[in-house]
Design an enzyme around this catalytic site. Structure first.
Site, PDB file in Angstrom:
ATOM      1  N   HIS A  98     -19.432  -4.917 131.423  1.00  0.00           N
ATOM      2  CA  HIS A  98     -19.835  -3.585 131.917  1.00  0.00           C
ATOM      3  C   HIS A  98     -20.495  -3.706 133.275  1.00  0.00           C
ATOM      4  CE1 HIS A  98     -24.203  -3.848 130.821  1.00  0.00           C
ATOM      5  NE2 HIS A  98     -23.765  -4.606 129.827  1.00  0.00           N
ATOM      6  N   ASP A 100     -22.245  -1.081 134.670  1.00  0.00           N
ATOM      7  CA  ASP A 100     -23.431  -0.226 134.811  1.00  0.00           C
ATOM      8  C   ASP A 100     -24.661  -1.039 134.421  1.00  0.00           C
ATOM      9  OD1 ASP A 100     -22.621  -0.285 132.064  1.00  0.00           O
ATOM     10  OD2 ASP A 100     -23.882   1.467 131.652  1.00  0.00           O
ATOM     11  N   ASP A 132     -27.267  -8.795 133.197  1.00  0.00           N
ATOM     12  CA  ASP A 132     -26.721  -7.774 132.285  1.00  0.00           C
ATOM     13  C   ASP A 132     -26.071  -6.668 133.085  1.00  0.00           C
ATOM     14  OD1 ASP A 132     -26.142  -6.193 130.113  1.00  0.00           O
ATOM     15  OD2 ASP A 132     -28.199  -5.469 129.864  1.00  0.00           O
ATOM     16  N   GLU A 166     -21.918   1.313 129.357  1.00  0.00           N
ATOM     17  CA  GLU A 166     -22.401   0.539 128.218  1.00  0.00           C
ATOM     18  C   GLU A 166     -23.863   0.815 127.915  1.00  0.00           C
ATOM     19  OE1 GLU A 166     -23.821  -2.669 125.638  1.00  0.00           O
ATOM     20  OE2 GLU A 166     -24.569  -2.196 127.635  1.00  0.00           O
ATOM     21  N   GLU A 167     -24.666   0.933 128.969  1.00  0.00           N
ATOM     22  CA  GLU A 167     -26.112   1.156 128.768  1.00  0.00           C
ATOM     23  C   GLU A 167     -26.406   2.581 128.309  1.00  0.00           C
ATOM     24  OE1 GLU A 167     -27.737  -1.346 128.548  1.00  0.00           O
ATOM     25  OE2 GLU A 167     -27.180  -2.861 130.024  1.00  0.00           O
ATOM     26  N   ARG A 343     -30.595  -2.976 109.053  1.00  0.00           N
ATOM     27  CA  ARG A 343     -29.638  -3.860 109.708  1.00  0.00           C
ATOM     28  C   ARG A 343     -28.834  -4.513 108.593  1.00  0.00           C
ATOM     29  NH1 ARG A 343     -29.192  -2.961 115.213  1.00  0.00           N
ATOM     30  NH2 ARG A 343     -31.102  -1.800 115.662  1.00  0.00           N
ATOM     31  N   SER A 417     -26.480  -5.053 117.396  1.00  0.00           N
ATOM     32  CA  SER A 417     -25.075  -4.678 117.331  1.00  0.00           C
ATOM     33  C   SER A 417     -24.493  -4.643 118.736  1.00  0.00           C
ATOM     34  CB  SER A 417     -24.929  -3.276 116.724  1.00  0.00           C
ATOM     35  OG  SER A 417     -25.634  -3.188 115.517  1.00  0.00           O
ATOM     36  N   HIS A 445     -33.266  -5.911 129.823  1.00  0.00           N
ATOM     37  CA  HIS A 445     -33.615  -4.487 129.985  1.00  0.00           C
ATOM     38  C   HIS A 445     -35.045  -4.306 130.499  1.00  0.00           C
ATOM     39  CE1 HIS A 445     -30.272  -2.840 127.127  1.00  0.00           C
ATOM     40  NE2 HIS A 445     -29.809  -3.684 128.014  1.00  0.00           N
TER      41      HIS A 445
END
Ligand SMILES: [Zn+2]
Ligand SMILES: [Zn+2]
Ligand SMILES: [Zn+2]
Ligand SMILES: [Zn+2]
Lengths: 480, 480
Positions: A98, A100, A132, A166-167, A343, A417, A445
């Site tokens: 990705h 973005d 990322d 994606e984000e 989870r 995930s 992040h």
């Protein structure tokens, strides 16, 4: 000298140039969650397409349509599909990434401007998107460019799928994968995704499992409107009191899920799995440091990893409808929703999880003797993903890792995930490999996101070496 | 014809004029919580002051200073202190009321414009402030005006204290009461406040008790920042999980407080109190209708009233720091604060309540075996108020009620707090009476707030009759 060795040599020679290319893409603030940055996201997608086309790739830009972002209608950024090479004698590898990034502001606490890549003396390449996922996405491109410029044979047909959302929930992506499964993606032999991280900071890994997530709202409805606790406290069944009682029955303070039957579906541990935990690069000391307080439940590091990877867990996220602001308010909230999620792991089925949770909460609510009305709502039930690390796709990646790093990779799973993994596997019917480039401390992040120069440069080698290994691997070999 | 009978006759004659006066003040949107309405609040205070001064009262406008309302600095509205009559042979009654109102918008669901008083065919006078508290505040004024215009002797010296911030926490009022206790308020024999409601809709009452409130924040601190439940769920002690366990130990779903020692401080019931519950106008049917769902805990109506008036109760208001928005978010909140409060009753001491709650939660937290950090913060500890209904001030009010309504008033207490009651009692050292004008269904803070024409007109009579009864009552008589 082999083609791979020649490739490694070229990558070493071009280190500074590759860092400059990373600087160029970090400077494009492709923040998908910020409406005012949408033009930059599109620009980043177009940059990638142009660069691949210049190399001779065939690209297809797919525009997924419109998005409503906090009331502003925006065009979704394009998904860039590509095909580089089309030789019937070569295998076909599909890679995903990705372009973005997460939001980033200097005021958030960055030491340097987030959209200006800074090379630190300690080897960190600091900038939003460096790890990322712009670094890995560039990895595939720089690998292909390096081969072409040096006249080296590119070992496989490469297909790619690069998205710009994606984000922000990968809006529109699944439909495109489903639609293109028998078209653009036809002929794919294996998939490789480089968008996760090493378990630690020094040892490379391959990732072969992800947990699923089942999200629930536990709603309690009482009076028609909020009440004043002075007048009604102690005389009516309060939804918040019912809620805290029910939430406390779900999980104990040591993380043990109290819903009967939940652990029955969990795959038993094999001896092979037991052995795989030995020698993993993972320490509680480092974890406690990251957490700023040692709140780790288990005393054994392997147990921590098992509860992250192979056991179901249950977290309580919050309450909607109750008083949440600072200060004091003497309200009895009329309708509250507790939010919690499990989870999930092999071989749990989301439908069965929802059934067990609902049955249990109905029984527990009946015990309270409350006159309020309770409802359990499953808002999401996403499945886990698990692949055998003995699949030839993983074996090829392990060989490539040994060649670049001189060490056998850790075999890891992740607690979270990456839904696209399962989407590819289910719709293309081929093996998917997660092959991370960055390290555990990259802060994907967070503020001061970085990729270490070592990981970036060796990572570019690794992606190339992997493609060369795939070229000589019998993908039809039975997995052990 | 006695002065009181003459007064009653005049009130009946002037009904329509009194409704017009109410219409005039309802039209001033004196919403104290709305910065843009602050000028209207001040205008309402000035209206009152001018009207009393025209009657010959001496007034003193006290400006309590500045307020920070959501970042806007505003002048607090004035407290209007007044003295009407100064005859050494008469008793002195201090009355309190507030001239500000709750917010109201047609869009909230009002059937008519909230700031236009509408007289309905069924007798309701609908408009914001009609019952809370403009109707009662006008009651004192119209009583004095009627006496003066008809040349009737006013039976007492009247002091008044009208504030414009009651709906916004009475900011600044306590300091003024303390400062003026021995000055403006000197010589006060009794206090009367008309700012609460009947227990039902047909039978008048006197109110002689209020509960206190002790407000707590239960804080659990875990990691240094919010965590992702995919990575950390099941491996760390989650603050929200600790919190729901602790909150569930505070109170059972039937409202029984589980903190040991809390009920030890509760005043025992006397036979007189037992009897006082007989014949009260209160029904579970009506209550369940108001609630829109029958969520009433107790089967006996007296038990409901006892849990509203004479037993402590504990309510859970919400959680600060957790996920509270609609939708799904897979966060593990790093630091959460559960908010709960106890309503306290004679003879509980706030300091002892805080001590019991803190000790208990410390012990319960220790049982959890969590590595998070827990802290109990008492943010407010306001005392209950209780007055004997046999005090001459109440006896006078009971006689006045019988004279107007032909029935002995219910003796009620309230579950909530009216802090100014205790402030007057403690600082002036005299008895305080709560003498409501409106009915239980007036909807003081709701849409379509109303006062019934019956309650308004009879209420104006009641306030006058009360002052006449005070004039002939021996306030030094021993209470039974
Ligand atoms: Zn990513
Ligand atoms: Zn990311
Ligand atoms: Zn009021
Ligand atoms: Zn009010």
């Amino acid at each position: 000298m082999s083609t791979v060795d020649k490739y490694f040599e070229l990558v070493d020679q071009h280190q500074q140039k590759f860092i400059e290319t990373l600087r160029e893409v970090v400077a494009i603030p492709s923040v998908s969650s910020d409406a005012s940055r949408r033009g930059e996201v599109v620009r980043m997608g177009e940059w990638l397409q142009a660069r691949w086309e210049a190399l001779g790739a065939t690209c297809k830009r797919v525009d997924p349509g419109k998005q409503d972002l906090h009331g502003v209608e925006l065009d979704l950024p394009p998904v860039i599909l590509g095909q580089y090479g089309n030789d019937a004698n070569k295998k076909t590898v599909l890679v995903y990434g990705h372009y973005d990034v997460q939001p980033a502001l200097l005021e958030d606490g960055w030491d340097t401007d987030p959209f200006t890549l800074v090379e630190m003396a300690d080897g960190r390449l600091v900038g939003r998107g460096s790890t990322d996922d712009k670094g890995p996405v560039l990895g595939w491109l720089l690998c292909a460019e390096t081969h072409k410029q040096a006249g080296l044979d590119f070992p496989v047909n490469l297909k790619f799928c690069f998205e710009g959302m994606e984000e922000s929930g990968s809006e529109g992506l699944d439909d495109i994968i489903v639609a293109e499964a028998d078209k653009w993606f036809k002929g794919t032999d294996v998939v490789c995704i480089s968008d996760n991280y090493w378990l630690g900071t020094s040892k490379p890994c391959l990732t072969h499992g992800l947990r699923g997530v089942s999200y629930f709202h536990l709603q309690i409805e009482g009076p028609g409107a909020d009440l004043h606790s002075g007048v009604f406290g102690g005389t009516v069944h309060e939804p918040m009191i019912d809620l805290v009682h029910l939430l406390s029955t779900l999980v104990d303070p040591n993380g043990r899920i109290k819903v009967p039957g939940i652990y029955d579906q969990v795959m038993a541990e094999t001896e092979e799995e037991q052995r795989s935990y030995e020698g993993l690069e993972f320490s509680h000391n480092a974890l406690a440091g990251d957490l700023k307080r040692d709140i780790i439940i288990h005393s054994d590091e392997r147990m921590t990893l098992k509860h992250r990877w192979r056991y179901p867990t249950l977290s309580i996220h919050g309450v909607e409808g109750a008083f949440y602001a600072p200060g004091d308010k003497t309200v009895i909230p009329a309708r509250v929703r507790g939010k919690f999620s499990l989870r999930t792991v092999p071989n749990m089925e989301p439908a069965r999880v929802a059934e067990l949770v609902t049955q249990y909460l109905n029984a527990e609510f009946a015990k309270l003797g409350s006159k309020n009305v309770m409802k359990v709502i499953e808002t999401h039930g996403g499945r886990w993903w698990y692949s055998s690390p003995n699949h030839p796709n993983f074996v090829a990646a392990a060989r490539a890792t040994e060649r670049v790093y001189g060490v056998a990779p850790d075999l890891t799973r992740e607690g979270g995930s990456i839904p696209v993994t399962l989407t590819f596997e289910e719709n293309l019917g081929v093996n998917v490999l997660l092959l991370p480039m960055g390290a555990a401390d990259d802060g994907a992040h967070s503020t001061n996101e970085k990729i270490d120069k070592r990981n970036y440069i060796q990572g570019i080698k690794l992606l190339g070496a992997y493609l060369h290994e795939i070229a000589v691997t019998d993908l039809t070999a039975t997995t052990a």
